[in-house]
Each structure stands twice: as C-alpha cells, then as structure tokens.
Design an enzyme around this catalytic site. Structure first.
Site, PDB file in Angstrom:
ATOM      1  N   ASP A  65       0.850  -1.193   0.000  1.00 30.32           N
ATOM      2  CA  ASP A  65       0.000   0.000   0.000  1.00 30.32           C
ATOM      3  C   ASP A  65       0.887   1.245   0.000  1.00 30.32           C
ATOM      4  O   ASP A  65       1.910   1.309   0.683  1.00 30.32           O
ATOM      5  CB  ASP A  65      -0.903  -0.016   1.238  1.00 30.32           C
ATOM      6  N   HIS A  84      -7.050  -5.726   2.275  1.00 31.21           N
ATOM      7  CA  HIS A  84      -5.901  -5.168   2.989  1.00 31.21           C
ATOM      8  C   HIS A  84      -5.327  -6.264   3.882  1.00 31.21           C
ATOM      9  O   HIS A  84      -6.078  -6.925   4.619  1.00 31.21           O
ATOM     10  CB  HIS A  84      -6.328  -4.025   3.919  1.00 31.21           C
ATOM     11  N   VAL A 120     -10.975   3.206  -3.373  1.00 30.38           N
ATOM     12  CA  VAL A 120     -10.647   2.703  -4.719  1.00 30.38           C
ATOM     13  C   VAL A 120     -11.645   1.601  -5.047  1.00 30.38           C
ATOM     14  O   VAL A 120     -11.734   0.594  -4.311  1.00 30.38           O
ATOM     15  CB  VAL A 120      -9.204   2.155  -4.785  1.00 30.38           C
ATOM     16  N   ASN A 162     -12.829  -3.125   2.892  1.00 28.18           N
ATOM     17  CA  ASN A 162     -13.763  -2.008   3.014  1.00 28.18           C
ATOM     18  C   ASN A 162     -14.757  -2.097   1.859  1.00 28.18           C
ATOM     19  O   ASN A 162     -14.356  -2.245   0.700  1.00 28.18           O
ATOM     20  CB  ASN A 162     -13.008  -0.671   2.970  1.00 28.18           C
ATOM     21  N   GLN A 189     -14.092   2.751   1.757  1.00 26.83           N
ATOM     22  CA  GLN A 189     -13.528   2.349   0.463  1.00 26.83           C
ATOM     23  C   GLN A 189     -13.303   3.584  -0.403  1.00 26.83           C
ATOM     24  O   GLN A 189     -14.207   4.416  -0.567  1.00 26.83           O
ATOM     25  CB  GLN A 189     -14.466   1.366  -0.262  1.00 26.83           C
ATOM     26  N   HIS A 230     -10.364  -4.991  -3.088  1.00 28.19           N
ATOM     27  CA  HIS A 230      -9.025  -5.280  -2.565  1.00 28.19           C
ATOM     28  C   HIS A 230      -9.102  -5.737  -1.124  1.00 28.19           C
ATOM     29  O   HIS A 230      -9.927  -5.263  -0.353  1.00 28.19           O
ATOM     30  CB  HIS A 230      -8.098  -4.064  -2.689  1.00 28.19           C
TER      31      HIS A 230
HETATM   32  P1  DGP Z   1      -9.604   1.619   0.572  1.00 26.33           P
HETATM   33  O1  DGP Z   1      -9.671   2.850   1.414  1.00 26.33           O
HETATM   34  O2  DGP Z   1     -10.054   0.372   1.318  1.00 26.33           O
HETATM   35  O3  DGP Z   1     -10.295   1.787  -0.756  1.00 26.33           O
HETATM   36  O4  DGP Z   1      -8.056   1.387   0.293  1.00 26.33           O
HETATM   37  C1  DGP Z   1      -7.374   1.925  -0.801  1.00 26.33           C
HETATM   38  C2  DGP Z   1      -5.925   1.831  -0.496  1.00 26.33           C
HETATM   39  O5  DGP Z   1      -5.210   1.966  -1.703  1.00 26.33           O
HETATM   40  C3  DGP Z   1      -5.393   2.915   0.447  1.00 26.33           C
HETATM   41  O6  DGP Z   1      -4.882   2.298   1.619  1.00 26.33           O
HETATM   42  C4  DGP Z   1      -4.280   3.595  -0.340  1.00 26.33           C
HETATM   43  C5  DGP Z   1      -4.007   2.629  -1.459  1.00 26.33           C
HETATM   44  N1  DGP Z   1      -3.607   3.244  -2.717  1.00 26.33           N
HETATM   45  C6  DGP Z   1      -4.273   4.217  -3.385  1.00 26.33           C
HETATM   46  N2  DGP Z   1      -3.639   4.522  -4.529  1.00 26.33           N
HETATM   47  C7  DGP Z   1      -2.554   3.700  -4.590  1.00 26.33           C
HETATM   48  C8  DGP Z   1      -1.511   3.533  -5.548  1.00 26.33           C
HETATM   49  O7  DGP Z   1      -1.445   4.199  -6.588  1.00 26.33           O
HETATM   50  N3  DGP Z   1      -0.568   2.600  -5.269  1.00 26.33           N
HETATM   51  C9  DGP Z   1      -0.620   1.832  -4.128  1.00 26.33           C
HETATM   52  N4  DGP Z   1       0.358   0.941  -3.941  1.00 26.33           N
HETATM   53  N5  DGP Z   1      -1.592   1.963  -3.210  1.00 26.33           N
HETATM   54  C10 DGP Z   1      -2.539   2.892  -3.447  1.00 26.33           C
END
Ligand code: DGP
Length: 113
Positions: free
Chosen positions: A31, A101, A95, A86, A93, A99
């Site tokens: 992350d 975590h 994205v 999430n 959430q 996914h």
């Molecule tokens: P959520 O809030 O459950 O949708 O988690 C999304 C997660 O994705 C958050 O912890 C940050 C991560 N994230 C967002 N953009 C990127 C990215 O471009 N690269 C990576 N490695 N993680 C990302």
C-alpha cells in the site's frame, strides 16, 4: 464492469507498484499509504468494484484472495495479522476495485475506527 481505476492501471502495468505476489487470478503489492509496518493489498485481476458486486461464481476467487493474503503474511514473517475489505464509501472504500488489505507488524486494536 470496467478496469478504469488506479488498481486497473496497476494491473495493466501503466502505473508501477511494489509487487510481493502475483498469479493468474490476483496481484499483491504494498500500500502506498501504509498503516502498519506490513500493509499489502491483494486485488483480483477481475475488475470487481467491491464485494457488493461479487456473485456466487466468484466464491473461489474470493477464497483465493484470502489464502494469498495468508501466504503473503507468512512470506512477510507475520505471526498475527488482520485482513480487511472495506465495502462502500461509508466503510472507507476509496478505490473501487475490490481489494483485501493485509495489515500487520504492530499490535492491532479493536474495534477499528
Ligand atoms: P480503501 O480505502 O479500502 O479503498 O483502500 C485503498 C488503499 O489503496 C489505500 O490504503 C491507499 C491505497 N492506494 C491508493 N492509490 C494507490 C496507488 O497508486 N498505489 C498503491 N500501492 N496503493 C494505493
């Protein structure tokens, strides 16, 4: 279902990631905003926006994501860890590509925020 999210672009290789595991069904990478010493995201290659869109036919895929999280946890040397999905904006959430975590490497309290 489209693949038009930041994770879709990671899957296509358009955006780089710090990969820790990959197979024909999923990809796991660190992350970008880690909440613990180990914070990995396991994502399906299938562009499911969230758990809400999962169908009975996705049962094997969903199980696979959890087992890959287990595998990565062991790969990272974790003894205890948390897996979180999430589901929806109100649950945090951000994205909309499903996914899991995987979080660990520090004591984790309950309940989460
Ligand atoms: P959520 O809030 O459950 O949708 O988690 C999304 C997660 O994705 C958050 O912890 C940050 C991560 N994230 C967002 N953009 C990127 C990215 O471009 N690269 C990576 N490695 N993680 C990302």
């Amino acid at each position: 279902m489209t693949n038009d999210t930041i994770f879709g672009r990671i899957l296509s290789g358009a955006i780089p990631c710090d990969e820790v595991y990959s197979d024909d069904k999923c990809l796991a990478f660190r992350d970008i905003e880690p909440q613990a010493p180990v914070h990995v995201l396991v994502i399906p290659r299938k562009p499911l926006p969230s758990l809400k869109e999962a169908l009975p036919e996705d049962a094997e895929l969903l199980g696979h994501l959890i087992l890959v999280a287990n595998l990565v946890a062991k790969q990272e040397g974790l003894e205890d860890w948390r897996t979180v999905i999430n589901c929806g904006e109100g649950a945090g959430q951000t994205v909309f590509h499903l996914h899991v975590h995987l979080i660990g490497g520090r004591p984790l309290t309950w309940p989460p925020g």
